[in-house]
Design an enzyme around this catalytic site. Structure first.
Site: not given
Ligand code: MRU
Length: 365
Positions: A63-65, A106, A213, A254, A264-265
């Protein structure tokens, strides 16, 4: 592949398991660190098909963009590998089909479509090559994306490290660290570079309900790097800001629309509002691959809604009475007016305007 500097043997405190790594050549597999098991178990999930990668992305094993972008790039190579002996037209049709499939894993992080686009382009840009050679070029492009991601994230840290307040407190949300990328991270890269520069600071990590996370991943990787980190409930962030212990808020992204509105999250918007009220600078750290210039503003960013069960129980026992509905958007959009600046790998955008965003795509690397 280039070794992960965060794992460099000579820097013991930086030892972190790799987020992802391709092993082998044409018959290789993709090992993904299973982030659903952290911090208690360090175990890889080995992917050998596009379906394996799709499931790993959907389940947040990776996970993470930026990390999901690179994982999907390898997923496209895995998915098209069985068709290496087909005609060029059939192979390219399969490539498009698998690309759309992986993109559906996603919806919010634009890095996913961006990385798949890069590998698809590599497939199309060899008109006189055999199908086997086309596939080799796709795998080479996925390796290049992984290498670039590491370099880009380090540069983000170098561009933004000066924002980390000496002897101050930094609040972050979710995980925008090495675990969300190939190495270094985006928001956390500022902290890794500041630490390399010998600076002292404290990090506050929101736990990040419902999938934690911040508690499970950010605290894990920062403490592995020897950085002072404290976890708090998301609901404690405003009170922490009012206590004067936070001089900077920095988060990842994201998808960033062409006017600077940032997805973002879930919970990021609340932090930005609170930071504004408390007069604390609020920065976003993201590579150019997270910008989506096709969108005029954040209203057009697709927001993933995840299963109710994650709110109902998350990683533990159910805490909501049976029959009660749960609302579980995975992301929110912070309007550009609340964002002090965006740290990219090429420049710090401050203030954030549609004009200076456009300019970072007009310059070279
Ligand atoms: O649902 P996730 O864990 O994939 O969400 C991740 C985030 O929101 C991060 O802040 C974002 O992807 C940036 S990662 C460098």
């Amino acid at each position: 592949m280039t070794p992960n500097p965060i794992q460099d043997e000579s820097r013991k405190s930086y030892e972190l398991p790799r987020t992802l790594a391709w092993s082998g050549g044409v018959d290789g597999t993709l090992a993904l660190l299973d982030q659903t098991l952290l911090p208690h178990r360090v175990k890889n999930r080995v992917c050998s098909t596009a379906e394996d990668v799709w499931n790993a992305i959907r389940e947040l094993c990776v996970r993470g963009a930026p990390a999901i972008g690179v994982a999907a790039a390898y997923g496209l190579c895995l998915g098209t590998r069985p068709f290496r002996r087909q005609s060029r037209d059939d192979f390219l049709a399969k490539t498009r089909e698998i690309c759309a499939y992986l993109e559906s894993s996603r919806p919010t992080a634009v890095n996913l479509a961006w990385a798949l686009g890069r590998v698809s382009k590599a497939a199309q840009s060899h008109p006189s090559a055999s199908v086997g050679e086309i596939w080799d070029a796709m795998l080479a492009e996925a390796h290049e994306l992984a290498r670039e991601d590491m370099e880009t994230c380090r540069r983000i840290g170098e561009v933004g490290a000066h924002l980390i307040p000496e002897d101050g407190g930094v609040l972050t949300h979710c995980n925008a660290g090495a675990l969300a990328t190939v190495a270094y991270g985006t928001a956390l890269s500022l902290m890794y570079i500041a630490r390399e520069q010998g600076r002292k600071f404290r990090v506050y990590a929101d736990e990040t309900r419902p999938l934690l996370q911040g508690a499970r991943l950010t605290a894990f990787e920062l403490s592995a790097a020897g950085i002072d980190v404290t976890v708090l409930c998301d609901g404690a962030a405003a009170s922490l800001m009012s206590s004067g212990k936070v001089q900077l808020v920095v988060v990842g992204a994201d998808r960033i629309a062409s006017n600077g509105d940032t997805a973002n999250k879930i919970g990021t918007l609340g932090l930005a509002l609170s930071a504004k009220y408390h007069d604390i600078p609020f920065y976003v750290a993201a590579p150019r691959s997270t910008f989506d210039l096709s969108l005029p503003d954040g209203g057009a960013i697709p927001i993933e809604e995840r299963p109710e069960a994650e709110v109902r129980g998350g990683f533990g026992v159910d805490v909501v009475a049976p029959g009660v509905r749960c609302f579980n958007p995975a992301f929110d959009v912070t309007p550009v007016e609340l964002i002090t600046g965006i740290v990219t790998e090429v420049v710090l955008l401050e203030p954030v305007t549609a004009k200076n965003i456009k300019q970072i795509f007009e310059r070279g690397a």
